[in-house]
Scaffold this motif. Structure first.
Motif, PDB file in Angstrom:
ATOM      1  N   GLY A 153      27.240 -30.809 -26.575  1.00  0.00           N
ATOM      2  CA  GLY A 153      28.355 -29.907 -26.329  1.00  0.00           C
ATOM      3  C   GLY A 153      29.198 -30.396 -25.173  1.00  0.00           C
ATOM      4  O   GLY A 153      28.930 -31.433 -24.565  1.00  0.00           O
ATOM      5  N   VAL A 154      30.231 -29.622 -24.888  1.00  0.00           N
ATOM      6  CA  VAL A 154      31.175 -29.967 -23.829  1.00  0.00           C
ATOM      7  C   VAL A 154      30.926 -29.048 -22.629  1.00  0.00           C
ATOM      8  O   VAL A 154      30.772 -27.835 -22.779  1.00  0.00           O
ATOM      9  CB  VAL A 154      32.629 -29.827 -24.314  1.00  0.00           C
ATOM     10  CG1 VAL A 154      33.608 -30.170 -23.194  1.00  0.00           C
ATOM     11  CG2 VAL A 154      32.870 -30.726 -25.522  1.00  0.00           C
ATOM     12  N   VAL A 155      30.893 -29.642 -21.449  1.00  0.00           N
ATOM     13  CA  VAL A 155      30.730 -28.876 -20.210  1.00  0.00           C
ATOM     14  C   VAL A 155      32.071 -28.236 -19.854  1.00  0.00           C
ATOM     15  O   VAL A 155      33.091 -28.925 -19.761  1.00  0.00           O
ATOM     16  CB  VAL A 155      30.265 -29.784 -19.056  1.00  0.00           C
ATOM     17  CG1 VAL A 155      30.072 -28.962 -17.782  1.00  0.00           C
ATOM     18  CG2 VAL A 155      28.978 -30.507 -19.424  1.00  0.00           C
ATOM     19  N   ARG A 156      32.067 -26.909 -19.676  1.00  0.00           N
ATOM     20  CA  ARG A 156      33.290 -26.190 -19.327  1.00  0.00           C
ATOM     21  C   ARG A 156      33.046 -25.315 -18.101  1.00  0.00           C
ATOM     22  O   ARG A 156      31.988 -24.692 -17.969  1.00  0.00           O
ATOM     23  CB  ARG A 156      33.745 -25.295 -20.491  1.00  0.00           C
ATOM     24  CG  ARG A 156      34.124 -26.042 -21.751  1.00  0.00           C
ATOM     25  CD  ARG A 156      35.351 -26.895 -21.549  1.00  0.00           C
ATOM     26  NE  ARG A 156      35.830 -27.476 -22.795  1.00  0.00           N
ATOM     27  CZ  ARG A 156      36.651 -28.520 -22.864  1.00  0.00           C
ATOM     28  NH1 ARG A 156      37.067 -29.104 -21.738  1.00  0.00           N
ATOM     29  NH2 ARG A 156      37.036 -28.993 -24.027  1.00  0.00           N
ATOM     30  N   LYS A 157      34.022 -25.258 -17.232  1.00  0.00           N
ATOM     31  CA  LYS A 157      33.940 -24.372 -16.077  1.00  0.00           C
ATOM     32  C   LYS A 157      33.845 -22.924 -16.534  1.00  0.00           C
ATOM     33  O   LYS A 157      34.555 -22.503 -17.452  1.00  0.00           O
ATOM     34  CB  LYS A 157      35.160 -24.548 -15.173  1.00  0.00           C
ATOM     35  CG  LYS A 157      35.140 -25.812 -14.323  1.00  0.00           C
ATOM     36  CD  LYS A 157      34.081 -25.732 -13.227  1.00  0.00           C
ATOM     37  CE  LYS A 157      34.107 -26.973 -12.335  1.00  0.00           C
ATOM     38  NZ  LYS A 157      33.022 -26.940 -11.330  1.00  0.00           N
ATOM     39  N   SER A 158      32.995 -22.164 -15.888  1.00  0.00           N
ATOM     40  CA  SER A 158      32.851 -20.755 -16.213  1.00  0.00           C
ATOM     41  C   SER A 158      33.847 -19.942 -15.393  1.00  0.00           C
ATOM     42  O   SER A 158      34.030 -20.202 -14.199  1.00  0.00           O
ATOM     43  CB  SER A 158      31.436 -20.281 -15.923  1.00  0.00           C
ATOM     44  OG  SER A 158      31.312 -18.891 -16.085  1.00  0.00           O
ATOM     45  N   PRO A 159      34.495 -18.942 -16.001  1.00  0.00           N
ATOM     46  CA  PRO A 159      35.465 -18.127 -15.248  1.00  0.00           C
ATOM     47  C   PRO A 159      34.820 -17.305 -14.140  1.00  0.00           C
ATOM     48  O   PRO A 159      35.484 -16.896 -13.189  1.00  0.00           O
ATOM     49  CB  PRO A 159      36.076 -17.224 -16.329  1.00  0.00           C
ATOM     50  CG  PRO A 159      35.074 -17.203 -17.435  1.00  0.00           C
ATOM     51  CD  PRO A 159      34.406 -18.540 -17.417  1.00  0.00           C
ATOM     52  N   GLU A 160      33.518 -17.044 -14.244  1.00  0.00           N
ATOM     53  CA  GLU A 160      32.808 -16.295 -13.211  1.00  0.00           C
ATOM     54  C   GLU A 160      31.376 -16.808 -13.140  1.00  0.00           C
ATOM     55  O   GLU A 160      30.872 -17.400 -14.103  1.00  0.00           O
ATOM     56  CB  GLU A 160      32.824 -14.793 -13.494  1.00  0.00           C
ATOM     57  CG  GLU A 160      32.255 -14.411 -14.832  1.00  0.00           C
ATOM     58  CD  GLU A 160      32.404 -12.929 -15.129  1.00  0.00           C
ATOM     59  OE1 GLU A 160      31.549 -12.405 -15.869  1.00  0.00           O
ATOM     60  OE2 GLU A 160      33.365 -12.316 -14.613  1.00  0.00           O
ATOM     61  N   PRO A 161      30.696 -16.623 -12.005  1.00  0.00           N
ATOM     62  CA  PRO A 161      29.330 -17.135 -11.866  1.00  0.00           C
ATOM     63  C   PRO A 161      28.396 -16.557 -12.928  1.00  0.00           C
ATOM     64  O   PRO A 161      28.438 -15.362 -13.233  1.00  0.00           O
ATOM     65  CB  PRO A 161      28.921 -16.668 -10.463  1.00  0.00           C
ATOM     66  CG  PRO A 161      30.203 -16.473  -9.740  1.00  0.00           C
ATOM     67  CD  PRO A 161      31.190 -15.989 -10.767  1.00  0.00           C
ATOM     68  N   ILE A 162      27.563 -17.415 -13.492  1.00  0.00           N
ATOM     69  CA  ILE A 162      26.578 -17.005 -14.492  1.00  0.00           C
ATOM     70  C   ILE A 162      25.256 -16.775 -13.775  1.00  0.00           C
ATOM     71  O   ILE A 162      24.516 -17.710 -13.476  1.00  0.00           O
ATOM     72  CB  ILE A 162      26.450 -18.078 -15.588  1.00  0.00           C
ATOM     73  CG1 ILE A 162      27.805 -18.320 -16.256  1.00  0.00           C
ATOM     74  CG2 ILE A 162      25.405 -17.651 -16.621  1.00  0.00           C
ATOM     75  CD1 ILE A 162      27.854 -19.547 -17.133  1.00  0.00           C
ATOM     76  N   LYS A 163      24.939 -15.527 -13.476  1.00  0.00           N
ATOM     77  CA  LYS A 163      23.807 -15.197 -12.631  1.00  0.00           C
ATOM     78  C   LYS A 163      22.457 -15.457 -13.302  1.00  0.00           C
ATOM     79  O   LYS A 163      21.450 -15.601 -12.621  1.00  0.00           O
ATOM     80  CB  LYS A 163      23.897 -13.737 -12.188  1.00  0.00           C
ATOM     81  CG  LYS A 163      25.117 -13.452 -11.308  1.00  0.00           C
ATOM     82  CD  LYS A 163      25.162 -11.991 -10.881  1.00  0.00           C
ATOM     83  CE  LYS A 163      26.380 -11.727  -9.992  1.00  0.00           C
ATOM     84  NZ  LYS A 163      26.457 -10.311  -9.581  1.00  0.00           N
ATOM     85  N   SER A 164      22.451 -15.504 -14.630  1.00  0.00           N
ATOM     86  CA  SER A 164      21.185 -15.689 -15.334  1.00  0.00           C
ATOM     87  C   SER A 164      20.731 -17.141 -15.372  1.00  0.00           C
ATOM     88  O   SER A 164      19.629 -17.430 -15.855  1.00  0.00           O
ATOM     89  CB  SER A 164      21.312 -15.175 -16.775  1.00  0.00           C
ATOM     90  OG  SER A 164      22.327 -15.885 -17.467  1.00  0.00           O
ATOM     91  N   ALA A 165      21.555 -18.075 -14.884  1.00  0.00           N
ATOM     92  CA  ALA A 165      21.226 -19.496 -14.908  1.00  0.00           C
ATOM     93  C   ALA A 165      21.226 -20.063 -13.502  1.00  0.00           C
ATOM     94  O   ALA A 165      21.907 -19.542 -12.603  1.00  0.00           O
ATOM     95  CB  ALA A 165      22.214 -20.254 -15.794  1.00  0.00           C
TER      96      ALA A 165
END
Length: 546
Positions: A153-165
């Motif tokens: 897959g392609v790495v994409r910036k997340s619009p907000e922090p992903i707390k579960s990772a």
């Protein structure tokens, strides 16, 4: 003659008459019904065609189980590590990971939490024309937790922090996902439950409502240890265990020590016949080594001067406590003495300080991960000119007596009083790490050198972390006559250990050393509260499996 008033009415032929209004209405309704039926049929045909078109899976090559890996090919495709993804925005990556959790939203989208060791990242599988089909999304949503998958897959910036990772600033937009290894049966517990802090009493959902959860007990964990070891906490714990071994080895190697490997099968019970394991050995018996003590001393007699060993130690003690194992990893060293046994004690002190500093400076992230599940005060030691706190045995006894412990009960410092002393030392000196010197001779093994001025005392020391002993050491007796005398006083017949005694008859330099329990150091540094959490597959009087 006919009556002129009677005129004959003309006969009407009904067969040639036109349809009635009722008939026309009936025909119109029938025609309309046929037209509607035709429209319905056409619509159904169109829907069927659309459904047939939708059922054509255009993504079959992008998902599904892989053939059994038998090293059929070696394409040498570069594989990525999740820990590097934050710096790879926009790049296409290929990586292997476990499915920690999955969450489907309708039939067009599924979120995955993918894990490598203690690193995790969120992945999104979203329907896209000619790339990701509904069938692919449905199949992916059905993957069992802890399955191993190969993902592209392609790495994409997340619009907000992903707390579960653990990697919170990017996510993976998946284009391919294939199953490498699935799950048979059900997991004994979820990693989410196994990763929860022991102090956590209530958990809440996204709406703030309290939720039920399963607390995973230690025995349950140990019975399914492979699953338990997958938690981020355990991944960090055993990375830290490895680090302690590395730091131990690095310090001693840089100080002129040679690593040795001594046998674990011995012909005699070395230190105490009551605490050794007897095993069958051809037509006789042998004993599992309680320590490499004899081999270390014989290496000194052979002029190696400074030696160390990292290896298993066996203790046949029926001790079902939080800090005892029947097999543990010993970190042992022995060295010649030039002038005073404190040379050995001081080198051991510097060794521990080097380990503590190395853990704090290089492994702060792993310490923080463990701290989330096992909250604890940061481990403290004294630095600078004052150095490590050193007490004599008598001074330690005086501290306990001042706190109300009857002196007549303190011929030895038992486990309860060790912990009490640790609390008192922490309160008075603000340190979790200290040394006690000059133990009574009667408390030490036969090979311990007596004090030159007071023969009731010995040239021996113990090191403590959080009020629990983690090293026992001393100057050893290198004179064969004195050694034989001390052996007899402890109930050991010198002739039963003739090879050991003979090593000193050939001349041996003054020497001393110590033995450290790796698991105990790890347990106390992190405050895990049970040594079994610091052992990958613990062995105690009640556990031989897994």
């Amino acid at each position: 003659m006919a009556d002129p008033q009677q005129v004959e009415e003309p006969v009407v032929d009904d067969a040639n008459a036109g349809p009635s209004k009722n008939e026309l209405k009936k025909r119109q309704k029938a025609l309309e019904k046929e037209q509607k039926a035709a429209e319905r049929a056409a619509k159904q045909q169109e829907l069927a065609a659309q459904k047939a078109a939708a059922e054509v899976d255009y993504a079959t090559e992008f998902y599904g189980p892989l053939p059994l890996h038998q090293s059929q090919t070696r394409p040498q495709l570069p594989r990525a590590q999740i820990s590097s993804f934050s710096a790879r925005d926009g790049e296409t990556v290929l990586f292997r990971a476990r499915v920690q959790t999955s969450r489907a939203q309708g039939n067009k989208m599924v979120f995955l939490n993918l894990r490598q060791r203690s690193d995790s990242v969120q992945a999104l599988v979203l329907v896209a024309p000619e790339k990701v089909s509904k069938q692919m999304v449905k199949w992916t949503a059905g993957l069992a937790d802890e399955s191993i998958v190969l993902v592209q897959g392609v790495v994409r910036k997340s619009p907000e922090p992903i707390k579960s990772a653990s990697v919170q600033d990017v996510e993976i937009h998946v284009s391919q996902v294939h199953l490498i290894s699935g799950i048979e049966g059900r997991l004994p517990f979820t990693l989410e439950d196994a990763s929860r802090a022991d102090t956590e009493e209530v958990i809440y959902d996204a709406d703030g409502k309290p939720q039920q959860f399963n607390r995973v007990l230690l025995d349950t964990r140990l019975n399914s240890r492979v699953i338990d070891l997958r938690t981020p906490t355990n991944q960090a714990v055993f990375k830290l265990q490895s680090a302690i071994g590395d730091l131990f080895r690095q310090f001693l190697s840089s100080n002129g020590f040679l690593e040795i490997h001594s046998p674990k099968l011995q012909g005699a019970a070395t230190e105490s016949g009551a605490s050794v394991f007897k095993v069958s050995y051809f037509k006789g018996n042998a004993f599992l080594a309680q320590s490499p003590q004899l081999a270390k001393q014989m290496a000194i007699a052979a002029d190696f001067e400074r030696v160390y060993e990292i290896g298993p130690v066996f203790r046949a003690e029926d001790s079902n406590t939080h800090r005892h194992l029947t097999e543990f990893m010993g970190l042992d060293l022995e060295m010649t003495i030039e002038e005073h046994y404190h040379e050995v004690m001081e080198l051991l002190d510097n060794l521990f300080l080097s380990i503590f500093r190395g853990l704090r400076e290089k492994y702060s992230n792993e310490i923080a991960i463990v701290g989330k599940q096992f909250p604890a005060d940061e481990f403290k030691w004294r630095e600078g000119p004052e150095g490590t706190l050193k007490l004599t045995f008598r001074q330690a006894i005086d501290i306990l007596v001042e706190d109300g412990v009857p002196r007549e009960t303190l011929d030895d410092i038992n486990t309860e009083n060790e912990k009490r002393l640790g609390r008192l030392v922490k309160a008075k000196y603000d340190t979790d790490y200290f040394i006690i010197d000059k133990f009574p001779m009667e408390l030490r093994p036969f090979y311990t050198m007596p004090d030159s001025e007071d023969p009731t005392l010995s040239n021996s020391y113990d090191f403590f972390m959080r009020g629990e002993e983690i090293l026992s050491g001393a100057q050893r007796i290198h004179d064969p006559a004195l050694l034989a005398d001390k052996m007899r006083s402890k109930g050991v017949e010198p002739d039963s250990m003739k090879a050991y005694i003979d090593a000193f008859r050939m001349g041996c330099a003054p020497h001393g050393g110590g033995g450290i329990g790796l698991e105990r150091v790890l347990m106390l540094f992190l405050k895990l509260n049970n040594i079994r959490r610091a052992s990958m597959f613990p062995r105690d009087p009640k556990r031989l499996d897994p």
